[in-house]
Design an enzyme around this catalytic site. Structure first.
Site, short mmCIF file in Angstrom:
data_model
loop_
_atom_site.label_atom_id
_atom_site.label_comp_id
_atom_site.label_asym_id
_atom_site.label_seq_id
_atom_site.Cartn_x
_atom_site.Cartn_y
_atom_site.Cartn_z
N GLU A 217 -92.89 -34.77 -9.05
CA GLU A 217 -91.87 -34.10 -8.25
C GLU A 217 -90.91 -35.07 -7.56
OE1 GLU A 217 -94.44 -30.01 -7.59
OE2 GLU A 217 -94.14 -31.31 -5.85
N GLU A 319 -97.92 -29.16 -14.65
CA GLU A 319 -98.55 -28.58 -13.47
C GLU A 319 -98.07 -27.16 -13.24
OE1 GLU A 319 -98.55 -30.90 -9.78
OE2 GLU A 319 -98.44 -29.02 -8.67
#
Length: 498
Positions: A217, A319
């Site tokens: 991220e 994810e």
């Protein structure tokens, strides 16, 4: 005599007709998980319904090659396994990695700590250690590494593992913090060395790491837990000029490097930069994505764009989980109802609220995986494999749901319907399978199909609605009829003997 001959003729015709019908019928196995209680249950009998769907498979139309399906090894999951009795610990690992279980084939783990760790930690604890002479994976030795080793021992087919860092140690960052900030330019080579040192350390433990995502991220996570920010250009420059050459120099040029590693809507600007020219493209083996942009939308246009930009590269969902949600304990029905909420239900900007309605956890998994497979994604990795009844442990108290929930105090284990949902894909669609084309007459029945390396074909159907459906499935000149229940997920296996 004529009457006898006529009867014999009738019987002969009937036998021949029956033989022809058998020859034209596909032989299938059907496994179903449903709101009514099936859990990867093999079905033998079917009731015909008024709603008829025709699905025609086209194995000559080939798409992506499957890399695998699986989940993540986190410190939280590994810690919980060590709190359980050995029989329960073994049951969970067998369920995930044994051939008669979900048979996971693609997995992730974190490098340094993440939110699903017990606390903040780094493999580089000594400030200013630019050559990483004090690099150590000691923090992983009690829980994380034993979990991975035990999973490897159970898995007959083996599985790939890729690592993802959430953050460098604070001393390498411009804000000297675990949360947010950027890598200081003077530590680019040190941070590239970090990846090589990690490979060395895990190799010494008998664990072969398949590859990496560059940064979990890179846009950050709202400055809540470990993160380190990169722009598309900053990440691409780091990979092209530091990480790629370093791995190559250290004999690790075959290790997979996946760029981006966040939500799908931002894909275009990232793949445009990552694959900006031949020199950058040669070090990126593919793109990693997450699903947190929406509870129902899988962004097919963005996935198609990413594939078309780099058609020979990996496109892997690295994810996804039921986030910002305390798990519901031993209540299968909840996982089929639209009652769960995600981070965006409360916190998304007003113009994005429509992407985050309440949803059914099973629907979210099944819809997303099928939607991904139908839009060039070749791997799909769940987040934590095991969490407790609170949805942790998590040092930031960022509670989430896992397919397996445990109560370590009572030594109890709950396999949620999400476990069976994942297994519908991981168990039956194996690495190196080829996704194939199909024609589907009903846009309310999601469908995908793949040809496995052994020649068998796996077809996955998802009926999220309240109406059962009869399915007429055809392949070449053969067909078969069966039914799928309301709110049900099915995997149909067409054997090589057809």
């Amino acid at each position: 005599m004529r009457r006898i001959n006529f009867i014999i003729l009738i019987m002969t015709v009937a036998i021949l007709t029956g033989c022809n019908e058998d020859q034209n019928k596909l032989k299938i196995e059907v496994y179903e998980t449903s709101a009514k209680g099936n859990k990867l249950t093999e079905l033998k009998k079917f009731e015909k319904t008024d709603s008829i769907v025709t699905i025609k498979l086209n194995p000559t139309e080939e798409f992506q090659t499957i890399t695998g399906f699986g989940g993540a090894f986190t410190e939280s999951s590994a810690y919980l396994l060590n709190k359980l009795s050995k029989p329960n610990r073994d049951t969970i690992l067998q369920a995930y990695f044994a051939k008669d279980g979900a048979n996971y084939s693609l997995t992730r783990t974190h490098m340094n700590s993440c939110d699903f760790s017990l606390n903040n930690y780094s493999y580089t604890p000594v400030e200013g250690d630019v050559n990483l002479e004090h690099f150590t994976i000691e923090e992983d030795m009690d829980d994380l590494i034993p979990m991975i080793k035990d999973a490897l021992a159970i898995s007959e087919d083996g599985f790939k593992i890729f690592g993802s860092p959430w953050s460098a140690a604070p001393w390498m960052k411009d804000n000297n913090s675990w949360v947010g900030g950027k890598l200081l330019p003077e530590y680019n080579d040190t941070w590239a060395l970090f990846f090589s040192k990690y490979l060395d350390a895990y190799k010494k433990e008998g664990i072969d790491i398949w590859g990496f995502t560059v940064e979990n991220e890179p846009h950050g996570n709202g400055n809540n837990w470990e993160s380190m920010h990169f722009s598309p250009k900053e990440m691409t420059d780091f990979v092209q000029f530091h990480l790629g050459p370093k791995l190559e120099a250290d004999g690790y040029g075959d290790k997979i490097i996946l760029g981006y590693d966040q939500n799908r809507e931002g894909l275009k600007e990232w793949v445009d930069e990552m694959f900006r020219d031949d020199e950058s493209s040669k070090y990126f083996h593919g793109t990693a994505i997450h699903w947190y942009e929406s509870t129902y939308e899988y962004f097919p246009e963005a996935l198609q764009y990413a594939h078309n930009k780099a058609p020979d590269k990996y496109l892997i969902e690295t994810e996804g989980c039921i986030d910002s949600q305390v798990p519901v304990w031993k209540d299968d029905a909840w996982y089929w109802k639209k009652e769960a909420t995600d981070w965006g239900y409360d916190w998304a900007p007003e113009d994005q609220k429509h992407l985050h309605p309440k949803y059914s956890p099973v629907n979210r998994y099944a819809r997303d995986i099928i939607g991904c497979l139908n839009n060039w994604v070749d791997g799909w990795v769940d987040w934590n494999m095991v969490l407790d009844r609170q949805g942790g442990p998590n040092w930031f108290e960022n509670w989430c749901v896992a397919p397996v929930i445990v109560d370590p105090e009572k030594d109890e284990v709950y396999f949620t319907p999400l476990y069976h949902t994942m297994a519908h894909f991981s168990k039956f669609i194996r690495p190196e399978a080829k996704v194939i084309g199909l024609e589907n007459s009903d846009d309310k029945l999601m469908a995908t199909a793949a040809v496995n390396p052994d020649g068998s074909i796996a077809v996955v159907l998802f009926n999220e609605f309240e109406t059962p459906k009869t399915v007429n499935l055809s392949l070449n000149e053969k067909n078969v009829e069966f039914s799928i229940d309301a709110q049900a997920l099915q995997t149909i296996i067409i054997s090589t003997k057809n």
